[in-house]
Structures are given as C-alpha cells and as structure tokens.
Design a protein around this motif. Structure first.
Motif, PDB file in Angstrom:
ATOM      1  N   ALA A   1      10.104  -1.104   1.286  1.00 32.93           N
ATOM      2  CA  ALA A   1       9.852  -1.993   0.151  1.00 32.93           C
ATOM      3  C   ALA A   1      10.178  -3.403   0.593  1.00 32.93           C
ATOM      4  CB  ALA A   1      10.703  -1.604  -1.047  1.00 32.93           C
ATOM      5  N   TYR A   2       9.396  -4.342   0.117  1.00 35.57           N
ATOM      6  CA  TYR A   2       9.575  -5.750   0.486  1.00 35.57           C
ATOM      7  C   TYR A   2      10.042  -6.537  -0.725  1.00 35.57           C
ATOM      8  CZ  TYR A   2       7.013  -4.627   4.731  1.00 35.57           C
ATOM      9  OH  TYR A   2       6.613  -4.068   5.921  1.00 35.57           O
ATOM     10  N   VAL A   3      11.100  -7.302  -0.537  1.00 35.35           N
ATOM     11  CA  VAL A   3      11.598  -8.190  -1.574  1.00 35.35           C
ATOM     12  C   VAL A   3      11.461  -9.609  -1.048  1.00 35.35           C
ATOM     13  CG1 VAL A   3      13.564  -8.852  -2.993  1.00 35.35           C
ATOM     14  CG2 VAL A   3      13.211  -6.446  -2.400  1.00 35.35           C
ATOM     15  N   ALA A   4      10.633 -10.407  -1.721  1.00 30.60           N
ATOM     16  CA  ALA A   4      10.343 -11.773  -1.286  1.00 30.60           C
ATOM     17  C   ALA A   4      10.842 -12.769  -2.321  1.00 30.60           C
ATOM     18  CB  ALA A   4       8.844 -11.957  -1.072  1.00 30.60           C
ATOM     19  N   CYS A   5      11.667 -13.699  -1.885  1.00 29.51           N
ATOM     20  CA  CYS A   5      12.208 -14.737  -2.761  1.00 29.51           C
ATOM     21  C   CYS A   5      11.660 -16.089  -2.321  1.00 29.51           C
ATOM     22  CB  CYS A   5      13.733 -14.737  -2.718  1.00 29.51           C
ATOM     23  SG  CYS A   5      14.463 -13.195  -3.313  1.00 29.51           S
ATOM     24  N   HIS A   6      11.228 -16.877  -3.291  1.00 28.64           N
ATOM     25  CA  HIS A   6      10.579 -18.156  -3.023  1.00 28.64           C
ATOM     26  C   HIS A   6      11.295 -19.277  -3.769  1.00 28.64           C
ATOM     27  CE1 HIS A   6       7.715 -14.804  -3.274  1.00 28.64           C
ATOM     28  NE2 HIS A   6       6.942 -15.408  -2.401  1.00 28.64           N
TER      29      HIS A   6
ATOM     30  N   GLY B   1       0.814  -1.208   0.000  1.00 30.74           N
ATOM     31  CA  GLY B   1       0.000   0.000   0.000  1.00 30.74           C
ATOM     32  C   GLY B   1       0.844   1.253   0.000  1.00 30.74           C
ATOM     33  N   ARG B   2       0.440   2.224  -0.789  1.00 27.12           N
ATOM     34  CA  ARG B   2       1.128   3.516  -0.815  1.00 27.12           C
ATOM     35  C   ARG B   2       0.834   4.304   0.451  1.00 27.12           C
ATOM     36  NH1 ARG B   2      -1.470   7.028  -5.167  1.00 27.12           N
ATOM     37  NH2 ARG B   2      -3.038   7.138  -3.508  1.00 27.12           N
ATOM     38  N   ASP B   3      -0.440   4.264   0.881  1.00 32.10           N
ATOM     39  CA  ASP B   3      -0.877   5.068   2.018  1.00 32.10           C
ATOM     40  C   ASP B   3      -1.331   4.230   3.202  1.00 32.10           C
ATOM     41  OD1 ASP B   3      -0.645   7.418   0.322  1.00 32.10           O
ATOM     42  OD2 ASP B   3      -2.502   6.713  -0.621  1.00 32.10           O
TER      43      ASP B   3
ATOM     44  N   VAL C   1      10.321 -13.408  -8.090  1.00 28.10           N
ATOM     45  CA  VAL C   1      10.660 -12.551  -6.957  1.00 28.10           C
ATOM     46  C   VAL C   1       9.561 -11.497  -6.845  1.00 28.10           C
ATOM     47  CG1 VAL C   1      12.313 -10.879  -6.044  1.00 28.10           C
ATOM     48  CG2 VAL C   1      13.143 -12.946  -7.215  1.00 28.10           C
ATOM     49  N   GLU C   2       8.959 -11.382  -5.661  1.00 29.26           N
ATOM     50  CA  GLU C   2       7.822 -10.483  -5.473  1.00 29.26           C
ATOM     51  C   GLU C   2       8.258  -9.207  -4.758  1.00 29.26           C
ATOM     52  OE1 GLU C   2       3.233 -10.484  -3.766  1.00 29.26           O
ATOM     53  OE2 GLU C   2       4.640 -12.021  -3.078  1.00 29.26           O
ATOM     54  N   VAL C   3       7.693  -8.077  -5.181  1.00 30.94           N
ATOM     55  CA  VAL C   3       8.015  -6.776  -4.601  1.00 30.94           C
ATOM     56  C   VAL C   3       6.730  -6.059  -4.205  1.00 30.94           C
ATOM     57  CG1 VAL C   3       9.057  -4.515  -5.023  1.00 30.94           C
ATOM     58  CG2 VAL C   3      10.123  -6.579  -5.963  1.00 30.94           C
ATOM     59  N   ARG C   4       6.721  -5.536  -2.973  1.00 29.08           N
ATOM     60  CA  ARG C   4       5.589  -4.756  -2.488  1.00 29.08           C
ATOM     61  C   ARG C   4       6.117  -3.548  -1.712  1.00 29.08           C
ATOM     62  NH1 ARG C   4       2.266  -9.568   0.344  1.00 29.08           N
ATOM     63  NH2 ARG C   4       4.398 -10.322   0.668  1.00 29.08           N
ATOM     64  N   VAL C   5       5.234  -2.631  -1.338  1.00 31.09           N
ATOM     65  CA  VAL C   5       5.650  -1.414  -0.638  1.00 31.09           C
ATOM     66  C   VAL C   5       4.711  -1.142   0.528  1.00 31.09           C
ATOM     67  CG1 VAL C   5       6.717  -0.382  -2.671  1.00 31.09           C
ATOM     68  CG2 VAL C   5       4.302   0.069  -2.191  1.00 31.09           C
ATOM     69  N   SER C   6       5.194  -0.306   1.469  1.00 30.96           N
ATOM     70  CA  SER C   6       4.396   0.023   2.645  1.00 30.96           C
ATOM     71  C   SER C   6       4.812   1.382   3.184  1.00 30.96           C
ATOM     72  CB  SER C   6       4.594  -1.048   3.730  1.00 30.96           C
ATOM     73  OG  SER C   6       3.903  -0.704   4.921  1.00 30.96           O
ATOM     74  N   PRO C   7       3.861   2.149   3.741  1.00 33.15           N
ATOM     75  CA  PRO C   7       4.229   3.389   4.428  1.00 33.15           C
ATOM     76  C   PRO C   7       4.831   3.064   5.792  1.00 33.15           C
ATOM     77  CG  PRO C   7       1.876   3.006   4.640  1.00 33.15           C
ATOM     78  CD  PRO C   7       2.400   1.918   3.745  1.00 33.15           C
ATOM     79  N   PRO C   8       5.367   4.063   6.499  1.00 35.34           N
ATOM     80  CA  PRO C   8       5.929   3.805   7.828  1.00 35.34           C
ATOM     81  C   PRO C   8       4.873   3.298   8.800  1.00 35.34           C
ATOM     82  CG  PRO C   8       6.608   5.961   7.006  1.00 35.34           C
ATOM     83  CD  PRO C   8       5.533   5.469   6.084  1.00 35.34           C
ATOM     84  N   SER C   9       5.311   2.505   9.764  1.00 35.85           N
ATOM     85  CA  SER C   9       4.440   1.968  10.804  1.00 35.85           C
ATOM     86  C   SER C   9       4.922   2.449  12.168  1.00 35.85           C
ATOM     87  CB  SER C   9       4.459   0.432  10.766  1.00 35.85           C
ATOM     88  OG  SER C   9       3.784  -0.108  11.892  1.00 35.85           O
TER      89      SER C   9
ATOM     90  N   HIS D   1      -2.037   0.673  -4.587  1.00 28.85           N
ATOM     91  CA  HIS D   1      -1.460  -0.632  -4.261  1.00 28.85           C
ATOM     92  C   HIS D   1      -0.664  -1.127  -5.467  1.00 28.85           C
ATOM     93  CE1 HIS D   1      -4.157  -0.716  -0.784  1.00 28.85           C
ATOM     94  NE2 HIS D   1      -5.099  -0.302  -1.619  1.00 28.85           N
ATOM     95  N   LEU D   2       0.606  -1.443  -5.233  1.00 26.96           N
ATOM     96  CA  LEU D   2       1.493  -1.921  -6.284  1.00 26.96           C
ATOM     97  C   LEU D   2       2.140  -3.220  -5.836  1.00 26.96           C
ATOM     98  CD1 LEU D   2       3.243  -1.545  -8.928  1.00 26.96           C
ATOM     99  CD2 LEU D   2       4.898  -0.378  -7.444  1.00 26.96           C
ATOM    100  N   ASP D   3       2.100  -4.211  -6.706  1.00 29.66           N
ATOM    101  CA  ASP D   3       2.692  -5.522  -6.429  1.00 29.66           C
ATOM    102  C   ASP D   3       3.248  -6.025  -7.753  1.00 29.66           C
ATOM    103  OD1 ASP D   3       3.333  -8.027  -5.442  1.00 29.66           O
ATOM    104  OD2 ASP D   3       1.262  -8.658  -5.096  1.00 29.66           O
TER     105      ASP D   3
END
Length: 425
Positions: free
Chosen positions: A349-354, A121-123, A328-336, A204-206
């Motif tokens: 940004a999340y980088v997921a390798c399977h 999610g961007r926001d 390889v999957e990439v997603r994003v997130s705002p601060p928590s 939302h970007l994936d």
C-alpha cells in the motif's frame, strides 16, 4: 544550461548537454564522458522530487529519442524518451493499451520505469512489471538487451539509471479496454474498517483523505464491456480543470497566506465532494491533470499495515496541530519481482503526503517518514525522503545483489550522482 525539475525544488548545471537521437548517439556520449572523466545522466521531464536525475557532468536530454520502434499484438518497443501521454496515444491509435499506469502521464517512459512509477492495481503492478525487455548502454559503451532470465533484467527494471542509460523498452500490451470510473465520498473510519473488502472488490482503488476532516474521495476503476460513456465536455472541464486545479489552487494559495483557515477550507471541500460515474478508455481513467505544483513524500508499506499507517498519520497531524491543505493519497499494488521496486516481494500500500510548493513543511514529512519507516516502509525513489543505503539495505532483500552488480558494471561510477551516493552507497 541549468536543469530545473517540475516542482522547482531540484536544479543543477551540467558541464554539457546533449540531445541524442539514436542509440549510437548515446553510446558516443557515454564513451566521451568516460574518456573525459565526467559523469553522465539521462534526464526525463523532471517529475521526480529528488535529485535522482541531476549531474554536474554530461546531461542527456531524451527529447529526440522518441516514438515506437516496433509494434505487435502483445508488445511494443518504445524509445526511452517518449512521454507516457504520447505512448498512450500511439497505442490507442493501434487498438492497444497498457494494463496499468500511474496518474501522471507527463514522464518519459524511461524516467517512469527507472524510478518505480506504480499507479494502483489489485492484480496489475506498475510500469516495471509490464516490461518484457530493456535496451541499455553500459558504462563500457556496449549495448545490452536484457530479458527475463538474464541476471540484469530484474535489477535494471527499476535501476535508477545506476546500471546504464536506458534507450528502449519493450512493454507488454493488450487490446484497448474500457474502465468504469466511479467517484464517491466515504468517511475515513468507514474505509479503515473495510480496507480488505475495498481492495479485493475493485481492480483499481485510489482514495484521498482530506486532513482535518473525516472525508475521503474514493476512486475505483473496473473493466467495463461498454459502450463508452465519457463525461460531457462541460462536466470534464468543471471537474478536472476548474474544481481539481483552478479552485484547488486558489484554496492552496489562500491557505498559504492564512494557514488558520485551512481546516475550514478543507471542511468546505469535503462538503462539496459528490458521486459520479463514467466509462472511458483506460488511459483516460488512469491519468489525471495536475496543474497545482506541490512537494511529495510517498512510502510503500506492507498492505496489512495500511490501517495503522493512516491512523497514526491522522493522529500525528491532530497532535502537532499542523495545517495541511493537500489530501493524503492511498493506492495499492501486488508484489513485484523487480529488485528495487517498492513493491518487491510483498502486496503493498502506498501512502503519499503532499504540500503546496510555496509552503514546504519538512516537519510534516519527517513525522510521516518516522511512521512509515517503523512499518518497514520503502520510499518512492522519485519522491522526497531522507533514507540512506544503510536503511534501504534492510528493507530490500536484493539490495546487496543490486549494489554488487553495480560495482561490476560501473566500478568508476560513470552513472553516479549525489543522490545515488546516498541511497546506494
């Protein structure tokens, strides 16, 4: 009775298993465990790849601790063992929805929140960022209700089950909404040169990069006024059941037997990627069906380092001549604001390798981990990694505060296990 997780890489045999149906049952179980000198953990549906849920003591199964306790226009209180797919249906029936969620809906509410399930999610952040209140059974058997302003709130939202047993969660919700889902093929080089534009242009970007190719499947989702235009029954079956699961599973099995074919198989898969667009209920867009069993490592890195992370991962695979079938999957997130959220304090940004479950690839995961840790990466708590408390204390600004709170609330480590000994010390 042995516990085995979804990917079948973690298992354990607890001394006793109970299925509580009320908070009082959980209180009794915690007090009984303390009196007998055993440890206690509540498991979810086993979608973590780590041993975070394992115990050799008293294991609590949450199957009877399900359903809504209360529901209002802007928040609902749900019992901890409720699967997310069930929660989605309960909310939809009331004209409500979560602002964001991960792409797998099989986890329990408690399991997903406690391990930091995040989505993209961007926001809007992950599930922990939608929590308004938590109910926990503490090590002394007391029941604590924590909300913003309580010192325990930001610590326990992503608490790994280390501070108490989560029994109910109050989540902020909103009126049900539609998302316009778009799938398209893009070249990795094109994405790397336009990362800022992509992440800012869509709610939302994936995206998924196919190793041994330059092809990416980019998925975006943005709110749409409607009407709903869901894919037809045949198109849905073709894409989500047949192509993404049946055919993909067969390709993975072929690659396991003949690894040299993997680059060619990936090239064929890349050529088959096509564009599509549809509008549907948000939870149907957020979540995906995952039948092919895999192992996964995932790191959250500062968002501005994503391009470097992807380039180095691509170069590593090429240099080592590894044959990698899974994207390889990439997603994003705002601060928590949750202390142990992988997105704590920074846009991430999340980088997921399977890898295909029957063919583990520890060297691949180790190589990726070396890249991500150089970039101040934080491993997903429920996915494979080798980081320990010494490393994690350096990438989580509130790590010492969390462990100090744990020392005060659970000095005897009633809620401990081997995984927590490694990551928390």
């Amino acid at each position: 009775m042995a516990f085995v997780n979804w990917s079948r890489n973690q298992s354990g045999t607890p001394a006793e298993v109970r299925t509580p149906s009320s908070v009082e049952d959980v209180v009794r179980a915690v007090r009984d465990a303390a009196a007998s000198g055993r440890r206690v953990r509540m498991v979810g549906t086993g979608h973590s790849f780590t041993g975070v849920a394992l115990t050799d003591g008293l294991m609590l199964r949450p199957d009877a601790l399900t359903g809504l306790r209360s529901c209002a226009d802007d928040r609902v209180t749900v019992l901890a063992g409720t699967p997310l797919r069930v929660l989605n249906e309960l909310l939809a029936a009331r004209g409500l929805a979560l602002a964001n969620m991960g792409d797998i809906a099989e986890q329990t509410v408690a399991g997903a929140i406690q391990t930091g399930t995040h989505g993209t999610g961007r926001d809007s952040g992950g599930l922990a960022d939608q929590v308004a209140e938590l109910e926990l059974v503490l090590a002394d058997g007391s029941v604590a209700t924590v909300a913003p302003g309580d010192h325990l709130f930001d610590a326990s939202r992503v608490g790994l089950g280390a501070l108490g047993v989560l029994t109910a969660v109050t989540l902020r919700v909103e009126p049900a909404f539609l998302l316009r889902h778009r799938r398209r093929r893009m070249a990795l080089g094109e994405i790397l040169s336009s990362l800022d534009e992509l992440t800012s242009a869509h709610e939302h970007l994936d995206f998924f990069w196919l190793p041994h190719t330059d092809a990416c499947l980019v998925k975006t989702a943005d709110r749409d006024p409607g009407p709903a235009r869901p894919p037809g029954a045949f198109a849905h079956w073709r894409d989500t059941v047949f192509l993404e699961n049946t055919v993909f599973g067969a390709a993975c099995a072929l690659g396991a037997r003949l690894p040299g074919l993997i680059p060619r198989v990936n090239a064929v898969s890349a050529a088959a990627l096509g564009d599509s667009s549809w509008v549907d209920a948000s939870y149907k867009v957020f979540t995906s069906r995952r039948d092919v069993r895999f192992l996964e490592t995932e790191y959250a890195i500062p968002r501005e380092r994503l391009g470097q992370a992807l380039r180095e991962t691509r170069d590593l695979i090429d240099r080592m001549d590894w044959k990698i079938s899974f994207p390889v999957e990439v997603r994003v997130s705002p601060p928590s604001g949750a202390w142990l959220s992988t997105a704590y304090g920074r846009p991430s940004a999340y980088v997921a390798c399977h890898v295909y479950r029957p063919t583990p690839h520890p060297a691949y995961f180790a190589g990726v981990e070396e890249i991500m840790t150089r970039l101040d990466g934080r491993p997903h708590w429920g996915k494979l990694h080798t980081r320990d408390a010494a490393y994690l204390a350096g990438v989580y600004p509130r790590f010492a505060d969390f462990t100090a709170l744990r020392d005060r609330l659970d000095p005897e480590r009633l809620f401990g296990n081997a995984y927590l000994e490694t990551v928390l010390g």
